[in-house]
Design a protein around this motif. Structure first.
Motif, PDB file in Angstrom:
ATOM      1  N   UNK A1319       6.033   2.429  12.957  1.00 46.48           N
ATOM      2  CA  UNK A1319       5.523   3.756  13.309  1.00 46.48           C
ATOM      3  C   UNK A1319       5.759   4.748  12.184  1.00 46.48           C
ATOM      4  N   UNK A1320       6.972   4.689  11.618  1.00 46.62           N
ATOM      5  CA  UNK A1320       7.313   5.654  10.574  1.00 46.62           C
ATOM      6  C   UNK A1320       6.490   5.410   9.314  1.00 46.62           C
ATOM      7  N   UNK A1325       0.398   8.575   6.938  1.00 48.99           N
ATOM      8  CA  UNK A1325      -0.985   8.323   6.526  1.00 48.99           C
ATOM      9  C   UNK A1325      -1.981   9.113   7.366  1.00 48.99           C
ATOM     10  N   UNK A1326      -1.487   9.734   8.454  1.00 50.25           N
ATOM     11  CA  UNK A1326      -2.431  10.462   9.301  1.00 50.25           C
ATOM     12  C   UNK A1326      -2.308  11.970   9.134  1.00 50.25           C
ATOM     13  N   UNK A1327      -1.566  12.404   8.104  1.00 46.71           N
ATOM     14  CA  UNK A1327      -1.489  13.854   7.910  1.00 46.71           C
ATOM     15  C   UNK A1327      -2.818  14.328   7.322  1.00 46.71           C
ATOM     16  N   UNK A1328      -2.997  15.663   7.351  1.00 45.14           N
ATOM     17  CA  UNK A1328      -4.330  16.160   6.993  1.00 45.14           C
ATOM     18  C   UNK A1328      -4.638  15.969   5.518  1.00 45.14           C
ATOM     19  N   UNK A1329      -3.586  15.984   4.654  1.00 46.44           N
ATOM     20  CA  UNK A1329      -3.931  15.924   3.224  1.00 46.44           C
ATOM     21  C   UNK A1329      -4.043  14.495   2.685  1.00 46.44           C
ATOM     22  N   UNK A1338      -4.697   2.702   7.083  1.00 44.87           N
ATOM     23  CA  UNK A1338      -3.674   2.865   8.115  1.00 44.87           C
ATOM     24  C   UNK A1338      -4.255   2.598   9.500  1.00 44.87           C
ATOM     25  N   UNK A1339      -5.519   3.023   9.726  1.00 41.73           N
ATOM     26  CA  UNK A1339      -6.157   2.731  11.021  1.00 41.73           C
ATOM     27  C   UNK A1339      -6.202   1.233  11.262  1.00 41.73           C
ATOM     28  N   UNK A1363      -1.346   8.147  17.103  1.00 42.99           N
ATOM     29  CA  UNK A1363      -1.918   8.356  15.763  1.00 42.99           C
ATOM     30  C   UNK A1363      -3.426   8.125  15.799  1.00 42.99           C
ATOM     31  N   UNK A1364      -3.828   7.062  16.501  1.00 43.09           N
ATOM     32  CA  UNK A1364      -5.267   6.776  16.578  1.00 43.09           C
ATOM     33  C   UNK A1364      -5.978   7.887  17.353  1.00 43.09           C
ATOM     34  N   UNK A1365      -5.309   8.387  18.417  1.00 40.84           N
ATOM     35  CA  UNK A1365      -5.945   9.446  19.199  1.00 40.84           C
ATOM     36  C   UNK A1365      -6.153  10.666  18.311  1.00 40.84           C
TER      37      UNK A1365
END
Length: 2040
Positions: A1319-1320, A1325-1329, A1338-1339, A1363-1365
């Motif tokens: 998870x960590x 990888x899902x942050x906006x930048x 990452x998906x 994260x996917x949501x």
């Protein structure tokens, strides 16, 4: 050679040999002796010492050659060090006498030299043992030096070096004398002597303190002097000396005593830098001379001094090391930049000097910052550079703000600061480029203000600064793609705002062009709309240029530059702007020649300047268009490009007259215009300017012979025209070296500038030629010539012959002056040369050049000479050419002619192969032999040998006759040419290499001659390995590499590996001084790479052994002992900058990994982990919350890294990101290697067991924690590439380890404990930048993790699910909210990755849900079942359910996009203009790739979703949702926004089904080779899912063409894809299609019956295929298509079914076989389909297919009916019986129209089955009776009675049963009873009675027989039980009056098995079971037929008594026993039940 292998010299053998062989023999003996002495016992050596010394001294006197004397000296030293030393003094005296001798003859020289070498060697080895003799020796040697020639001086210097080395501090008394002698040698005229002196001084400075204290200045001045007129080797040696001495001065701690005596002052860093600076700026002249020069104003620093000093700077810093540099970086930077500052105007006096100095400064910065600092320190350095830029900027601002214009422009400050800025900006760019995305923190740091500083300098008044700043932005954009768009926006905005400032217009247009050039390096691209903005801006600039004369030149240039740069974005962008560009292009030139004339008469100097600038720009833009957008060059576009060209050419001819009119200001613009025009014409096809060829040719000839171009230009223009291999003999400067960047300037005369960006701003957007360095275009005066030369070749080939002759004559006449460029034409023009006089002219031209004093020209001429012969292609002509060369070579005595013509011979061979006739070969070889022995001129030897190597290469097998003499010539020269002539040795090496290649695999031969040749080759290699010259060593290594390839047995691997390691690892100490020769390092790695391909393990062991043996040599940096060769190579990879070398290192490591990773698992994983963890101090772990468990370790790691004094803890300090990426890739490779190795790597219990058994065992699964940790470290790094690799590693780990159970917690898996880490690792990888490519990866990991089923608890899953949501919400925002940083296709990639991930999760959720609803019986026992059971039944599905509404819409939209994108190009006009839901129309090409990666899973998921909604429930907001969400214009509402009626659900569903079907069919019908298994499977599963539901089934059923289409497509899939899983999935779809068709037929029949209920039955129309006629038309018939497909499957699995193969239908002669599991599953599936087919046909149709179906079904039965243990039926047999049952019970058999035909056919089928049986005796040995009996039974029970009741058939059937009952096999009997049981119960007496009559009596007999002998075991008991059951069945069937007889038969048998109480206790288990069985049956029969029962009992009292006893005995135990008795019946019952369900 064998006889040379002895301790003492074998003198007899020696005396018999010839001269050359003697030398070889001695060398071989000395080589052997060296190894032998080290291995021999001391006492043995002492015994023979006297003789040995005599022999060696005798050899010493017989003038040995250089390599021999070296070895001889070495052996003497070893001998004395092992044996007694007392006679050593004698030897030393002898040597001294030899040196003193007055004999000066050349023949005596070798002996003298040998004596010198011996002394050196003895002192080096024995050192202080030799006590005080050394003063005399040194004195003697130094005295000898005064009269020695160069070779002597060379050897004396090296010998002194050795003496100093051996004696150490003891030699102090002679230090001054040696120093004096070496000083004079350091400026010797022989370069080799200078090198030797530098080495000697380097040794001296270890002990001689005065060198780096009192005499420091003089040492420096001396070195500067030594650089004058030096060559590359001297510069390397002397710079090493100078750098080391200066570094020593800083580091050294002076001993206290000495300090007090001499009060030595510590030298400060400033002074030392000042000292170096003086050398750089003033050269070797003393201060006074320099000042005198300054007054005269001439420049006196020669370039070689400057380059030498530059290298010394680098050595100096490298010696002090990275840590030191970090500490003093600021001082160092300011000093280096000051070298080009205003305080030293001399260095930057002229542009040329300035460019050269800037290059040197850049080199120093690049080599130190780039080479020595880790990433962290590099970021700090970048900040320092930034500070420097700000400071310089302030100075400029102050001057610029000064109001007075005069002072402002003339200010020296501005001019001088420009060079500092250029250097700083270029280094900053390079730094960031090499840091890549790890530089992100640097740019985010607002205090540094990096971007602002760079952008602010774009307005600098100097053009070179503006260009450098633009280039720096280019580097930033390449390194950090996320900055590309913002920077572009910022520059465009400034450009628009500051349109009125000339600096801003040029500066920002450069910046925009540079950024556009960066786009092709950024895969994510820039938004498409930017192209439009730039185009508009460019047009605006061009149109407004005329408005303001102050700005017109700048605006014109800027406008065209932007357009030219825009072209690099490629056809996709340019096509939209093409029309506007062509219009501008048309307007730039006047429309007709007349307009040109009027133009000439008007205007002034300035307007012409602007005009030429504009036209040159336009030419450049069009050239850029042609080179980057070739696809757009259609006929039409070319026609539009043409009109301005004639005018452009006209202007070219007018240039000279315009120049006369307006004078010099136009000189530069006109040259630039010329060059641009030539460049454009080179890329355009010559046909386009056909009419102007002659005019152009004249201009070119004039350009090529213009007199103001100096000869020096040739050094730039000629190399590209020479052959690559020939350049090697010219000068090391032309070869690739680490210092190429600065050495290049030495090639040019002092008057010529090196390339630099400001000479051609247009090059800023070009493709990078070499790596990441700045483009370096040449000055226009030079580049115009090289363009002219290229164009000349093209034009010349296209003009008429007369014209060509004229031009050549013109050239010939004008060549009286210049020797430079005209030569080029010949090499370039390859047209046919036509008539005689033409050839004559060309020949004169070329011959002249062959004898030119410029070696480059000779090279190019030789090339042209050979090309000429190649073009003429006439044997006589070629022979003539060769003859000319022979004659010249025989007569000429001068070096020039001989070298030129010898090379000409070589290149003739190169281009014309073996040159047709062998006499040529002989004479060539003869001439070259003679030349190569001409010891007076090394040059001639070099060229001749080089030429010889070319001939050997091209002659191939023809050369065999010459191999031996050539080899002995080579060896002789190798043993005799002095080492000072390195170039001769290099050519010798090339010859040897060519010879080895010619011999090839024959080298393995065992013949005497071959072994002599082989020994000579090895000897040659040994000589070259000992040569001091690096390039010769490189040759030696590549020769050994060849030998190892052809004859591996004979190459001594350990010594070769030692030699390689020594070169590599000595060097990894100081990165820039590693073996300073790039070519040597390349040779070493190329060789290593080849060795490890074959024997990685051995190489690795040898390397470790070598490291252990030579401990003292190594610096701890590359510590092979700890990290192995692998680790050393990784360290090297991190430091090496050369691309090719890095590639080789990676390849080598990959080979080692593939062959050894599994054996050395821990080592490899530790290496990777160390490399990845070494960066951990740099990566702040962002997600600490989940990492608590690792927090402890983390702290320790940090402390290790911050206190770096303890070197061992970390073999890798701060590896670069590229190395870390490589390490992460290695981890993935290791996992895949383990997959191929053993299963224990992925099975923890097994691994732990094996580890216990032998602790050396090592398995991957035991390192899982490390794997996860490595993946985590990589995935959370700053570097995007590393994040991608880390996520990939994580993905591999999840996929490989997901299913491994955790032994300690049953029901859980081993990966579960790492869920926090996973998870960590994913969260950042899902942050906006985060860039889209990382998010997309990452998906993929997310979905793999959820789908793997590792985590069963929903709450834990939610972390990753969340994260996917979040990403789903992000992509829902639609096109408007996308980030505009990257190209639109990047967001397409991200959206599709998210949708694909969701699709994968949904598919898995649905599958689990299904499995939970029908838990499969088989898995419940295994882990899998436990796990899937532990899921809350629909947990995962519930998670997904919440988002399904959104997802389904997005999925459908994506599929629709995909469908649109896959349409062929002719439908392009029908596609939506604005693009699809997730792609824009402009980026559709790029988007296709992303869609093709993800559509398959999305398709599967959509199909599953559609089936789950069942096509019935319309979405409540189905209609509305489309209106509310304009983002996805899906097909269901093409025009909903315009108020069109919303479609009915029916239409919506139809569209959806067609969408899915369309995509699937389109994909499956033309499977490309690269279609993945995953896509095909997903596609087939999607079809299966669709057909699971009634609605689409009825759609497909009712549309026959669609069904056939699908079947044909599936047929193709089955034919083209071998994979069983795909074939099975295809068959499943086929079955569903057939079912759909059946349903359709049934439905039609039903509705017809309902409609015509009243009418007569006869009139019913026929439904189903075959209508009334029964004909099936191929291509129109579904059944036919299905049959084809099934036959294809069956025949492929069972070829015997093909009647063509077997010749006849029924009879077969092969044994039946059991198919493999996959095969039998396929066959079974095909049979199921076959059995379904009749139901699709009309009765007539069914008659026509029935024979085929029956033939195939019975065929499968016949081919696979094998006896299996336990009487089971094989799965194929079971399937065929099942199919048979389906066919036989088909309603068609009873339908009136087809009844009779079916009956006939079925009878035939039964006969066929019976016939199979009859052939059993002869052929089918292994046929299984049970299978056949079962088949017969199926026939009896399933068909209508009239089929089987025909007498003849019935008899045969009964016969078979009888026969089978006789078989002894108990299993067969059991089965037979079971079958009879079912027949007896058949309700129709006509069928069952005959069997009862014939077989009942047999059964009763059998039972009675068993009854007599009591059953022994369980099988017999089973037989008995089955028999009883059959009898019971008879009782039931029998008529009343027969019943009593039957019961009376049955009862006695049953009662006989009863036991009384006593017997029960002792009976066996079988008997007990029987007792229970009998008792139960009696209990059952008694009540049923009570009257009969009573009668029997009454008539037999014995029976009655027995029965009662048994009942009593049982009374008590019955309660207990009942359960067990049930069990005992189970087997029997079960099997019969199974049979029934199976097929009866």
């Amino acid at each position: 050679m064998e006889s040379a292998h002895s301790l003492l010299l074998n003198e007899e053998a020696y005396n018999q040999l010839g001269e050359v062989q003697k030398a070889e023999f001695i060398f071989e003996w000395l080589r052997y002796l060296e190894k032998l002495l080290l291995a021999t016992n001391r006492s043995d050596v002492k015994e023979k010492q006297k003789t040995l010394v005599e022999q060696l001294l005798y050899l010493l006197n017989s003038s040995p050659g250089p390599p021999t004397r070296k070895l001889l000296a070495k052996n003497l030293a070893i001998l004395y060090s092992i044996g007694d030393t007392f006679s050593v003094y004698e030897t030393i005296d002898k040597c001294n006498d030899l040196i003193r001798s007055k004999d000066d003859s050349p023949s005596y020289l070798p002996t003298k030299l040998a004596a010198v070498v011996c002394l050196g060697s003895l002192y080096k080895k024995l050192g202080r043992i030799l006590g005080n003799t050394f003063t005399d020796t040194v004195g003697n040697i130094l005295k000898a030096m005064k009269s020695a020639e160069s070779q002597g001086r060379y050897e004396i210097m090296l010998s002194l070096q050795n003496i100093l080395k051996g004696l150490g501090a003891a030699a102090t008394p002679c230090h001054r004398d040696v120093y004096k002698a070496a000083r004079s040698c350091l400026t010797d005229r022989s370069m080799a002597v200078r090198c030797a002196a530098a080495k000697c001084l380097l040794e001296l400075q270890n002990e001689a303190i005065f060198m780096w204290s009192t005499d420091l200045d003089s040492v420096a001045t001396l070195c500067f002097k030594s650089f004058e007129g030096s060559n590359y080797d001297v510069r390397i040696s002397v710079s090493k000396l100078l750098g080391t001495v200066l570094a020593k001065a800083i580091i050294s701690k002076h001993p206290g005593a000495a300090a007090s005596r001499q009060s030595i002052r510590r030298v400060t860093l400033e002074e030392i830098l000042e000292l170096l600076g003086t050398g750089f700026l003033r050269g070797s002249s003393g201060f006074l001379r320099a000042s005198g020069d300054m007054l005269k104003g001439t420049s006196s620093v020669s370039r070689d001094v400057r380059v030498g000093v530059t290298q010394a700077y680098v050595v100096f810093i490298s010696t002090l090391g990275g840590a030191w540099l970090e500490k003093y970086f600021a001082a160092f930077l300011s000093h280096i930049l000051s070298l080009v500052s205003q305080s030293h105007p001399k260095a930057t006096q002229t542009q040329i000097d300035a460019v050269c100095c800037r290059r040197c400064v850049s080199f120093i910065l690049r080599a130190t910052i780039g080479g020595l600092l880790g990433e962290k320190a590099q970021i700090a350095a970048a900040k320092e550079i930034c500070q420097a830029i700000w400071k310089l900027k302030k100075v400029v601002d102050a001057v610029m703000s000064d109001g007075n214009l005069e002072t402002r422009l003339g200010s020296a400050d501005v001019a001088a600061s420009q060079h500092m800025l250029v250097c700083a900006l270029q280094e900053l760019g390079n730094l960031i480029h090499s840091l890549g995305t790890t530089a992100a923190p640097l740019l985010q740091d607002s205090s540094a203000g990096l971007l602002d500083s760079v952008i602010s300098v774009i307005l600098h008044p100097s053009i070179s600064v503006r260009l450098a700043a633009a280039w720096c932005l280019h580097c930033i954009a390449v390194a950090l793609p996320s900055y590309l768009t913002p920077l572009l926006d910022r520059c465009l905005e400034r450009l628009t705002v500051l349109k009125s400032s000339p600096e801003a217009v040029t500066g920002f247009s450069f910046a925009v062009a540079a950024l556009l050039g960066a786009v092709k390096h950024c895969p994510l691209g820039i938004p498409h709309g930017k192209g439009k903005m730039i185009m508009t801006l460019a047009e605006d600039l061009l149109c407004s240029a005329a408005q303001n004369s102050r700005l017109s030149a700048q605006r014109t240039q800027a406008g065209w530059l932007l357009i030219a740069a825009l072209m690099t974005l490629g056809p996709a962008v340019v096509s939209h702007h093409l029309a506007r560009v062509l219009l501008l292009w048309k307007c730039v030139f006047p429309a007709s020649p007349k307009d040109l004339e009027t133009e000439k008469s008007r205007g002034d100097s300035f307007t012409w300047q602007v005009t030429l600038e504009g036209r040159a720009g336009a030419l450049c833009a069009i050239k850029s268009f042609v080179s980057y957008c070739g696809d757009l060059l259609t006929e039409e576009v070319i026609q539009r490009l043409l009109p301005p060209i004639p005018c452009a050419v006209d202007l070219l001819t007018q240039l000279s007259s315009i120049l006369k009119t307006y004078g010099t200001p136009l000189k530069m613009p006109s040259i630039v215009y010329r060059q641009r025009l030539y460049e454009l014409l080179i890329v355009l096809p010559p046909e386009t300017y056909e009419g102007h060829l002659c005019v152009i040719l004249k201009e070119l000839a004039a350009d090529l012979t213009a007199s103001d171009i100096q000869v020096a230009a040739s050094t730039f223009l000629l190399p590209p025209l020479c052959h690559q291999d020939d350049l090697l003999i010219l000068s090391p400067l032309l070869q690739e070296t680490d210092h190429r960047f600065i050495e290049e300037q030495l090639l040019l005369g002092n008057g010529i500038a090196c390339g630099s960006l400001e000479y051609d701003p247009y090059s800023i957007y070009e493709k990078d030629i070499d790596g990441d360095s700045v483009p370096k275009p040449l000055p226009p005066t030079l580049s115009v010539i090289s363009s002219a030369a290229k164009l000349f070749g093209i034009v010349c080939a296209h003009v008429g012959e007369a014209q060509r002759l004229l031009t050549l004559e013109q050239l010939w006449n004008s060549i009286k002056h210049t020797k430079g460029a005209r030569q080029q034409y010949v090499a370039a023009s390859k047209g046919s040369l036509g008539p005689e006089e033409m050839r004559r002219l060309v020949l004169t031209l070329v011959t002249g050049a062959l004898e030119s004093p410029n070696p480059l020209l000779r090279c190019a001429a030789a090339e042209a000479w050979a090309r000429l012969a190649q073009v003429v292609d006439d044997g006589a002509f070629t022979a003539g050419l060769a003859q000319i060369s022979f004659d010249k070579l025989k007569s000429a005595r001068d070096v020039v002619t001989r070298t030129g013509h010898s090379l000409a011979l070589g290149s003739l061979h190169r281009y014309l192969g073996g040159m047709s006739s062998s006499q040529h070969l002989n004479s060539c070889v003869g001439v070259l032999y003679t030349l190569s022995q001409d010891s007076t001129s090394p040059d001639v030897q070099t060229w001749a040998l080089h030429s010889l190597s070319l001939i050997i290469d091209s002659a191939g097998p023809l050369y065999n006759a010459h191999v031996e003499p050539t080899l002995s010539l080579i060896i002789m020269l190798l043993l005799n040419v002095p080492p000072t002539h390195a170039e001769v040795h290099q050519s010798l090496g090339r010859c040897l290499n060519a010879l080895i290649t010619t011999l090839g695999p024959e080298l393995q031969g065992n013949s005497a001659s071959m072994s002599t040749l082989r020994a000579s080759c090895l000897l040659g290699c040994a000589v070259m390995q000992d040569n001091p010259d690096c390039l010769v060593q490189a040759q030696a290594i590549s020769c050994l590499q060849q030998l190892h390839m052809f004859a591996p047995r004979y190459v001594n691997l350990s010594s070769l590996v030692n030699c390689l390691c020594e070169i590599l690892l000595d060097n990894s100490v100081l990165v820039n001084l590693c073996s300073p020769y790039l070519l040597l390092r390349r040779a070493v790695l190329a060789c290593l790479r080849q060795l490890v391909q074959r024997e990685a393990a051995e190489v690795s062991e040898h390397a470790v052994m070598f490291a252990k043996d030579s401990k003292e040599k190594f610096i701890p940096d590359a510590n092979i002992r700890e990290v192995g060769l692998e680790g050393a190579l990784l360290t090297l990879l991190d430091k090496e900058t050369d691309q090719r070398l890095c590639h080789d290192i990676k390849e080598t490591l990959n080979h080692m990994l593939t062959s050894m990773a599994v054996e050395k698992l821990s080592l490899w994983l530790k290496l990777c982990k160390d490399v990845l963890a070494a960066s951990a101090d740099f990566t702040t772990v962002t997600c600490v919350d989940t990492m608590q468990e690792e927090e402890g370790d983390k702290g320790d790691d940090d402390s290790v890294l911050t206190t770096r004094n303890d070197e061992k803890s970390h073999p890798f300090t701060n590896p670069r990101w590229a190395t870390r990426v490589f390490a992460a890739e290695c981890v993935c490779k290791i996992i895949s290697q383990c997959e191929n190795a053993s299963s224990a790597h992925f099975d923890i219990t097994l691994a732990q067991e094996m580890k216990k058994r032998d602790s050396r065992n090592d398995f991957l699964v035991l390192h899982l924690a490390d794997l996860i940790r490595m993946a985590f470290m990589a995935a959370t790094d700053h570097s995007d590439q590393l994040r991608l690799s880390g996520l990939e590693t994580l993905l591999v780990v999840i996929r490989r380890f997901a299913s491994i159970p955790e032994p300690e917690f049953p029901g859980h898996v081993i990966l579960e404990q790492y869920q926090a880490n996973v998870g960590a690792a994913l969260r950042p990888a899902f942050t906006s930048e985060t860039p889209p490519d990382v998010t997309a990866k990452a998906c993929q990991v997310c979905s793999a993790w959820i789908a793997s089923g590792v985590v069963s608890d929903l709450n834990d899953l939610r972390r990753v699910h969340q994260l996917l949501v979040s990403s789903l919400t992000k992509i829902q925002a639609g096109k408007e909210a996308q980030s505009h940083l990257y190209n639109e296709s990047a967001s397409t990639m991200e959206i599709l990755a998210v949708l694909k991930a969701w699709a994968e999760v949904y598919i898995i959720a649905v599958q689990r849900h299904k499995n939970n609803k029908h838990p499969l019986k088989t898995t419940t026992g295994s882990e899998e079942g436990v796990r899937s059971g532990s899921y809350p039944s629909d947990g995962l599905l519930d998670l997904v359910h919440t988002d399904l509404g959104t997802l389904s819409r997005l999925w459908l939209a994506a599929l629709q996009d995909f469908a649109l994108l896959t349409l062929p190009s002719e439908f392009a006009s029908q596609l939506p203009v604005e693009g699809g839901a997730f792609y824009t129309a402009e980026t559709s090409e790029n988007a296709k790739l992303h869609y093709s990666n993800s559509w398959a899973l999305i398709l599967h998921a959509t199909a599953l979703w559609l089936t789950s909604t069942g096509f019935v429930v319309a979405d409540p907001d189905e209609g509305a949702s489309h209106l509310s969400r304009p983002v996805t214009p899906t097909s269901m509402c093409q025009g909903s926004s315009s108020g069109a009626p919303v479609k009915s659900p029916e239409d919506v569903y139809t569209d959806r089904v067609h969408l899915i079907l369309g995509i699937s069919v389109e994909f499956l019908c033309s499977l490309r080779a690269d279609a993945t298994m995953e896509s095909i499977t997903a596609c087939l599963h999607a079809l299966q899912a669709l057909l699971d539901v009634p609605w689409p089934r009825c759609k497909i059923g009712s549309d026959q063409d669609l069904g056939i289409e699908l079947l044909n497509v599936l047929h193709r899939v089955i034919l083209t894809r071998e994979s069983p899983s795909i074939q099975l999935a295809s068959l499943e779809v086929v079955r569903q299609i057939i079912c759909a068709a059946q349903e359709h037929v049934k439905e039609k029949r039903r509705s017809a019956e309902v409609d015509d209920g009243a009418a007569e039955k006869e009139t019913l129309p026929e439904f189903g295929e075959g209508k009334d006629t029964g004909g099936l038309v191929p291509g129109k018939s579904l059944v036919f298509a299905a049959l084809e497909l099934c036959v294809c499957i069956l025949v492929r699995q069972l070829p015997e079914l093909n009647p063509k193969l077997t010749g006849s239908l029924g009879v077969k002669a092969a044994k039946p076989q059991v198919l493999a599991e996959d095969g039998s599953r396929l066959v079974s599936a095909a049979l199921v389909i076959l059995s379904e087919l009749p139901a699709v046909c009309s009765p007539e149709g069914s008659i026509s297919v029935l024979p085929t179906i029956l033939y195939l079904t019975i065929g499968v039965l016949r081919e696979t009916a094998v006896k299996l243990p336990g009487g089971q039926l094989s799965s194929t047999v079971a399937a065929s019986l099942q199919a048979m049952k389906g066919i036989l019970s088909s309603p068609m058999a009873r339908a009136e129209k087809s009844h009779t035909a079916w009956t006939d056919l079925l009878r035939s089928a039964l006969t066929t089955v019976l016939d199979c049986w009859d052939s059993v005796d002869s052929t089918h040995q292994g046929l299984d009776e049970v299978s056949l009996l079962t088949a017969i039974t199926v026939f009896i029970l399933s068909t209508s009675p009239e089929v089987t009741t025909i007498a003849c058939l019935q008899e045969r059937c009964i016969e078979k049963f009888k026969a089978t009952l006789k078989i002894k096999d108990p299993m067969v009997q059991i089965k037979t009873y079971q079958l009879l049981h079912s027949i007896f119960q058949y309700p129709n007496p006509a069928v069952s009675y005959p069997y009862i009559y014939s077989l009942a009596s047999c059964i009763v007999e059998k039972l009675q027989e068993i009854d007599k002998r009591k059953p022994e075991d369980s099988t017999e008991m089973q037989i008995f039980q089955e028999g009883i059951k059959v009898l019971e069945a008879l009782v039931t069937v029998a008529e009343e009056h027969h019943r009593s007889q039957l019961v009376s038969c049955l009862l006695p048998i049953l009662v006989s098995f009863l036991l009384d109480e006593n017997a029960l206790g002792t009976a066996t288990a079988t008997m007990k079971n029987l007792h229970d069985f009998a008792l139960q049956n009696l209990m059952h029969i008694g009540p049923q037929y009570s009257s009969v029962f009573k009668n029997v009992m009454a008539s037999s009292p014995a029976l009655k008594a027995r029965l009662e006893a048994a009942i009593k005995g049982n009374q008590e135990s019955v309660k207990v026993k009942l359960p067990t008795s049930k069990h005992s019946k189970n087997p029997g019952k079960n099997s019969s039940i199974q049979l029934k369900t199976n097929f009866l």
